[in-house]
Design a protein around this motif. Structure first.
Motif, PDB file in Angstrom:
ATOM      1  N   PHE A  27     -22.662   1.450  40.783  1.00 16.74           N
ATOM      2  CA  PHE A  27     -22.467   0.257  39.957  1.00 16.74           C
ATOM      3  C   PHE A  27     -22.239  -0.968  40.829  1.00 16.74           C
ATOM      4  CE2 PHE A  27     -20.034  -2.892  37.628  1.00 16.74           C
ATOM      5  CZ  PHE A  27     -20.859  -3.071  36.538  1.00 16.74           C
ATOM      6  N   ILE A  33     -25.036   1.324  35.491  1.00 12.57           N
ATOM      7  CA  ILE A  33     -24.208   2.453  35.084  1.00 12.57           C
ATOM      8  C   ILE A  33     -25.135   3.649  35.066  1.00 12.57           C
ATOM      9  CG2 ILE A  33     -22.888   3.487  33.225  1.00 12.57           C
ATOM     10  CD1 ILE A  33     -21.369   1.267  33.993  1.00 12.57           C
ATOM     11  N   LEU A  85     -37.735  -0.683  37.142  1.00 16.00           N
ATOM     12  CA  LEU A  85     -36.970  -1.501  36.197  1.00 16.00           C
ATOM     13  C   LEU A  85     -36.412  -2.742  36.895  1.00 16.00           C
ATOM     14  CD1 LEU A  85     -35.109   1.232  34.129  1.00 16.00           C
ATOM     15  CD2 LEU A  85     -37.053  -0.151  33.442  1.00 16.00           C
ATOM     16  N   ARG A  88     -39.168  -5.334  37.314  1.00 14.38           N
ATOM     17  CA  ARG A  88     -39.548  -6.195  36.208  1.00 14.38           C
ATOM     18  C   ARG A  88     -38.336  -6.881  35.595  1.00 14.38           C
ATOM     19  NH1 ARG A  88     -40.484  -1.582  32.239  1.00 14.38           N
ATOM     20  NH2 ARG A  88     -38.750  -1.828  30.804  1.00 14.38           N
ATOM     21  N   HIS A  92     -29.848  -5.595  31.530  1.00 13.13           N
ATOM     22  CA  HIS A  92     -28.986  -4.665  32.264  1.00 13.13           C
ATOM     23  C   HIS A  92     -28.687  -3.367  31.536  1.00 13.13           C
ATOM     24  CE1 HIS A  92     -26.512  -7.078  29.735  1.00 13.13           C
ATOM     25  NE2 HIS A  92     -25.475  -6.296  29.903  1.00 13.13           N
ATOM     26  N   LEU A  93     -28.910  -3.282  30.200  1.00 15.11           N
ATOM     27  CA  LEU A  93     -28.622  -2.019  29.535  1.00 15.11           C
ATOM     28  C   LEU A  93     -29.783  -1.035  29.644  1.00 15.11           C
ATOM     29  CD1 LEU A  93     -26.791  -3.276  26.360  1.00 15.11           C
ATOM     30  CD2 LEU A  93     -25.830  -1.977  28.254  1.00 15.11           C
ATOM     31  N   ILE A  94     -30.955  -1.572  29.982  1.00 15.85           N
ATOM     32  CA  ILE A  94     -32.145  -0.723  30.004  1.00 15.85           C
ATOM     33  C   ILE A  94     -32.064   0.397  31.044  1.00 15.85           C
ATOM     34  CG2 ILE A  94     -34.643  -0.743  30.394  1.00 15.85           C
ATOM     35  CD1 ILE A  94     -33.878  -1.885  27.725  1.00 15.85           C
ATOM     36  N   MET A  96     -29.488   1.815  32.169  1.00 19.72           N
ATOM     37  CA  MET A  96     -28.489   2.771  31.693  1.00 19.72           C
ATOM     38  C   MET A  96     -29.111   3.723  30.679  1.00 19.72           C
ATOM     39  SD  MET A  96     -24.823   1.849  30.103  1.00 19.72           S
ATOM     40  CE  MET A  96     -24.632   2.389  28.438  1.00 19.72           C
ATOM     41  N   ILE A 232     -13.480   2.647  35.127  1.00 22.80           N
ATOM     42  CA  ILE A 232     -12.967   1.508  34.369  1.00 22.80           C
ATOM     43  C   ILE A 232     -11.494   1.272  34.698  1.00 22.80           C
ATOM     44  CG2 ILE A 232     -12.346   0.788  32.035  1.00 22.80           C
ATOM     45  CD1 ILE A 232     -15.130   1.611  31.201  1.00 22.80           C
ATOM     46  N   MET A 236     -14.626  -1.611  37.850  1.00 18.93           N
ATOM     47  CA  MET A 236     -16.010  -1.190  38.103  1.00 18.93           C
ATOM     48  C   MET A 236     -16.479  -1.696  39.459  1.00 18.93           C
ATOM     49  SD  MET A 236     -17.194  -0.098  34.863  1.00 18.93           S
ATOM     50  CE  MET A 236     -18.663  -0.852  34.261  1.00 18.93           C
ATOM     51  N   PRO A 281      -9.683  -5.564  31.402  1.00 13.91           N
ATOM     52  CA  PRO A 281     -11.037  -5.032  31.593  1.00 13.91           C
ATOM     53  C   PRO A 281     -11.456  -5.012  33.060  1.00 13.91           C
ATOM     54  CG  PRO A 281     -11.002  -6.731  29.910  1.00 13.91           C
ATOM     55  CD  PRO A 281      -9.660  -6.730  30.532  1.00 13.91           C
ATOM     56  N   LEU A 289     -14.917  -7.862  39.487  1.00  5.75           N
ATOM     57  CA  LEU A 289     -16.251  -7.841  40.062  1.00  5.75           C
ATOM     58  C   LEU A 289     -17.197  -8.203  38.932  1.00  5.75           C
ATOM     59  CD1 LEU A 289     -17.009  -5.144  42.671  1.00  5.75           C
ATOM     60  CD2 LEU A 289     -18.757  -6.661  41.797  1.00  5.75           C
ATOM     61  N   LYS A 292     -22.995 -10.071  35.828  1.00 10.14           N
ATOM     62  CA  LYS A 292     -23.820 -10.062  34.628  1.00 10.14           C
ATOM     63  C   LYS A 292     -25.253  -9.913  35.092  1.00 10.14           C
ATOM     64  CE  LYS A 292     -21.513 -12.265  30.843  1.00 10.14           C
ATOM     65  NZ  LYS A 292     -21.577 -13.364  29.898  1.00 10.14           N
TER      66      LYS A 292
ATOM     67  N   LEU B  37     -24.831  -2.883  22.612  1.00 10.00           N
ATOM     68  CA  LEU B  37     -25.138  -1.461  22.687  1.00 10.00           C
ATOM     69  C   LEU B  37     -23.876  -0.704  22.309  1.00 10.00           C
ATOM     70  CD1 LEU B  37     -26.859   0.937  23.226  1.00 10.00           C
ATOM     71  CD2 LEU B  37     -26.298   0.777  25.626  1.00 10.00           C
ATOM     72  N   LEU B  88     -15.594  -7.355  24.575  1.00 13.03           N
ATOM     73  CA  LEU B  88     -16.270  -6.833  25.755  1.00 13.03           C
ATOM     74  C   LEU B  88     -17.770  -7.013  25.601  1.00 13.03           C
ATOM     75  CD1 LEU B  88     -14.325  -3.493  25.772  1.00 13.03           C
ATOM     76  CD2 LEU B  88     -13.905  -5.428  27.273  1.00 13.03           C
ATOM     77  N   VAL B  91     -22.234  -3.416  29.379  1.00 12.88           N
ATOM     78  CA  VAL B  91     -21.886  -2.041  29.689  1.00 12.88           C
ATOM     79  C   VAL B  91     -20.446  -1.724  29.302  1.00 12.88           C
ATOM     80  CG1 VAL B  91     -23.551  -1.685  31.494  1.00 12.88           C
ATOM     81  CG2 VAL B  91     -21.393  -2.733  32.049  1.00 12.88           C
ATOM     82  N   TYR B  92     -19.558  -2.713  29.355  1.00  9.25           N
ATOM     83  CA  TYR B  92     -18.161  -2.448  29.018  1.00  9.25           C
ATOM     84  C   TYR B  92     -18.044  -2.021  27.559  1.00  9.25           C
ATOM     85  CZ  TYR B  92     -16.731  -4.466  33.440  1.00  9.25           C
ATOM     86  OH  TYR B  92     -16.553  -4.700  34.767  1.00  9.25           O
ATOM     87  N   MET B  95     -19.306   1.498  27.207  1.00 12.37           N
ATOM     88  CA  MET B  95     -18.315   2.465  27.680  1.00 12.37           C
ATOM     89  C   MET B  95     -17.178   2.622  26.661  1.00 12.37           C
ATOM     90  SD  MET B  95     -19.394   3.340  30.669  1.00 12.37           S
ATOM     91  CE  MET B  95     -20.986   3.136  29.984  1.00 12.37           C
ATOM     92  N   VAL B 262     -38.797   3.757  27.997  1.00  8.73           N
ATOM     93  CA  VAL B 262     -38.080   2.661  28.652  1.00  8.73           C
ATOM     94  C   VAL B 262     -38.924   2.074  29.780  1.00  8.73           C
ATOM     95  CG1 VAL B 262     -36.122   2.151  30.129  1.00  8.73           C
ATOM     96  CG2 VAL B 262     -35.770   3.397  28.023  1.00  8.73           C
ATOM     97  N   LEU B 263     -39.600   2.964  30.520  1.00  5.26           N
ATOM     98  CA  LEU B 263     -40.365   2.490  31.677  1.00  5.26           C
ATOM     99  C   LEU B 263     -41.641   1.766  31.274  1.00  5.26           C
ATOM    100  CD1 LEU B 263     -40.221   5.263  34.408  1.00  5.26           C
ATOM    101  CD2 LEU B 263     -39.274   2.966  34.494  1.00  5.26           C
TER     102      LEU B 263
END
Lengths: 293, 285
Positions: A27, A33, A85, A88, A92-94, A96, A232, A236, A281, A289, A292, B37, B88, B91-92, B95, B262-263
């Motif tokens: 991370f 993640i 990934l 392109r 950031h969630l992709i 994961m 956490i 992170m 958090p 850290l 985004k 998410l 949040l 990713v937070y 989680m 996804v890819l």
């Protein structure tokens, strides 16, 4: 009784810390993640078991080989999935979500290949020695587990704090773009980080496999959740935080299982996680850290 | 028409499952539409399932009231945990919702009233096909109206950039909470419907894997439209039946599909322009 529990907590905590270290490293450096870390842990465990039973490899060699196998797996995941990934610039969630897919693939493959039942190391492979110090029974294997976990963590810690490589990694953690402008081979270090993190995860898998002597295709799931709690708690991307939080979680879990209720032990990790997310958090040690990606 | 009856008695649970899964995929679509998410939808489904099953079994409520409760209770829970957690981001949040799901699973596993690991058995099979159909149609209609409304546009701008959205005067926190709570309601009702045709529920059906399944449906179908999640739900419900010959390896297929989508198909399975481009460039993305 208490000192016996402390020993259990130390063993469990050191493995949690080792697992979470790789998790948090990825991370910190790649800003991903990596939810396949639990599955890589499981693969490490099976690799060691396979090498010990099929090729009668000595345990120490099987541990190293399992680390190499899981490291290569981590590298493969980075090259085949995370790199495209990154290229392109995916949200950031992709990545994961992609690693969730990897985790499912790996654990179902293990289930298909080795079956869903619990596998154990053949008798005699795990050193059975036991010492008695005061009223505490110390199994030789526990000393080995704690020793190996701490050695690996110390090596990683020193590498990051003291070497040129570690400095480059920290630069990437601040800003990959700036690091690349400074002539740091960012892609290469991304690959390297993935390898090392996965190897540490695999090592943790072998150690847990030896401690409980029970290996199943789904063993990565609970520890992944614990790992999430640890990184956490520790903040992170914070290496030192992961170490301390891993030990802490080990203690919290063992103690609540021993003195409160056995079911509560599992809920402790998530209760703590929830609390920390709400209150701090940035983790227990608060060095934010903020990334985004 | 005998063949139709036979056919129906063999496959009606499959058709029901498609409907329930479509509801679940729509529930996660709602939060994704807002850029969140949330991995808690399986837990909300579980809460709905357990609440409704217990009301049917122990309190003997009529089915309509049971279903309403299956929507209301998860909504209240979502409201309570949503207010602090939705601060949040990214990713937070993922989680935190994952942890919440785990907590729900552990609680259900250890309570006496939920039957622990054995789950609940003998739930009356009150769910009729038209219940699912009606609720699904109503949900789609509601969400389609929502998309075109002020709130729907606010969701979209929050997804694109929540800082910019808040600068334009959108109450970001409130909109996120609304999406989260509404998503929980839909998931809860889906859980209630599901419990009343499968006859049996257990904590295993509402864990992390199920949260991932729901997510996969939405992502696979594409979250650009309302049809997407339903398409994903249909495919992922039918595939395991078609892939029975793969036995234990069926999960492998699910995982690989998720990674490949996804890819190579970031906007979901059905994106004619992208598919054409893929083939035009010799299969390289």
């Amino acid at each position: 009784m208490l000192s016996q529990q402390l020993l259990n907590a130390l063993t469990l905590g050191s493995v949690y810390a080792l697992f979470a270290l790789g998790f948090t490293l990825v991370f910190g450096v790649l800003a991903v993640i990596n939810l396949s870390h639990g599955a890589v842990f499981m693969v490490g465990s099976y690799a060691a078991l396979f090498l010990v039973t099929r090729f009668e490899m000595p345990l120490w060699l099987a541990l190293l080989a399992a680390m190499a196998v899981s490291g290569m797996l981590g590298l493969l995941i980075d090259v085949l999935i995370l790199k495209p990934l990154r290229a392109r610039n995916a949200p950031h969630l992709i990545p994961m979500i992609a690693t969730i897919g990897v985790a499912i693939t790996l654990s179902s493959s293990a289930q298909g290949i080795f079956g869903a039942e619990i596998l154990r190391f053949p008798e005699g492979t795990i050193p059975a020695g036991e010492f008695i110090i005061g009223d505490v029974h110390v199994r030789a294997i526990e000393i080995g587990i704690v020793g190996i976990a701490f050695t690996l963590m110390a090596v990683l810690f020193l590498a990051i704090r003291r070497t040129q490589l570690g400095r480059a990694l920290r630069a990437i953690a601040e800003s990959p773009k700036a690091a690349s402008l400074l002539g740091i081979n960012v892609e290469g270090l991304f690959h390297g980080t993935s390898f090392v993190a996965a190897a540490l995860g695999g090592a943790a898998g072998v150690l847990i496999g030896l401690d409980f002597n029970a290996i199943t295709p789904l063993m990565g799931q609970p520890i992944l959740h614990k790992g999430i709690a640890v990184i956490i708690l520790g903040g992170m991307g914070d290496i030192r935080g992961a170490l301390i939080a891993g030990m802490f979680l080990g203690f919290a879990e063992v103690m609540s299982k021993a003195y409160l209720s056995s079911q509560l032990g599992d809920a402790v990790a998530f209760g703590l996680l929830f609390l920390i997310l709400l209150v701090r958090p940035s983790g227990m040690f608060g060095r934010v850290l903020e990334r985004k990606a | 028409m005998e063949w139709l009856d036979n056919y129906w008695s063999t496959y009606n649970t499959l058709v029901y499952s498609i409907g329930v899964h479509a509801l679940l995929a729509l529930s996660i679509w709602l939060t994704l539409a807002c850029g969140l998410l949330s991995l808690a939808n399986a837990a909300f489904m579980g809460i709905g399932a357990y609440v409704s099953a217990l009301l049917s079994l122990q309190a003997g409520w009529p089915f309509a009231a049971v279903l309403a409760a299956a929507g209301v209770v998860p909504a209240l829970v979502a409201l309570i945990i949503g207010i602090p957690t939705l601060r949040l981001s990214g990713v937070y949040l993922a989680m935190a919702t994952l942890a919440f799901g785990e907590v729900v699973r552990i609680i259900v596993l250890n309570l006496e009233i939920t039957g622990g690991p054995e789950g609940l058995n003998g739930i009356p099979q009150s769910t009729q096909g038209w219940h699912i159909l009606a609720i699904l149609a109503f949900t789609i209609y509601g969400l389609a109206r929502l998309r075109r409304s002020r709130v729907g546009r606010a969701f979209e701008s929050i997804r694109e950039d929540d800082v910019a959205a808040s600068l334009m005067g959108i109450d970001v926190a409130r909109h996120k909470l609304f999406a989260f709570v509404l998503g929980a309601t839909i998931a809860g009702v889906a859980g209630g419907l599901n419990a009343h045709f499968t006859f049996f529920i257990s904590p295993r059906e509402y864990g992390f894997e199920n949260a991932v399944d729901i997510l996969t449906m939405a992502i696979l179908g594409g979250i650009g439209s309302l049809v997407g999640p339903m398409r994903g739900a249909t495919i992922l419900t039918l595939l395991p039946e078609l892939l029975r010959f793969l036995h234990e390896f069926r999960g492998v297929f699910n995982g690989i599909v998720l990674v490949l989508v996804v890819l190579f198909l970031p906007k979901g399975l059905w994106e004619p322009r992208r598919i054409k481009a893929l083939f035009a460039r010799g299969g390289r993305a």
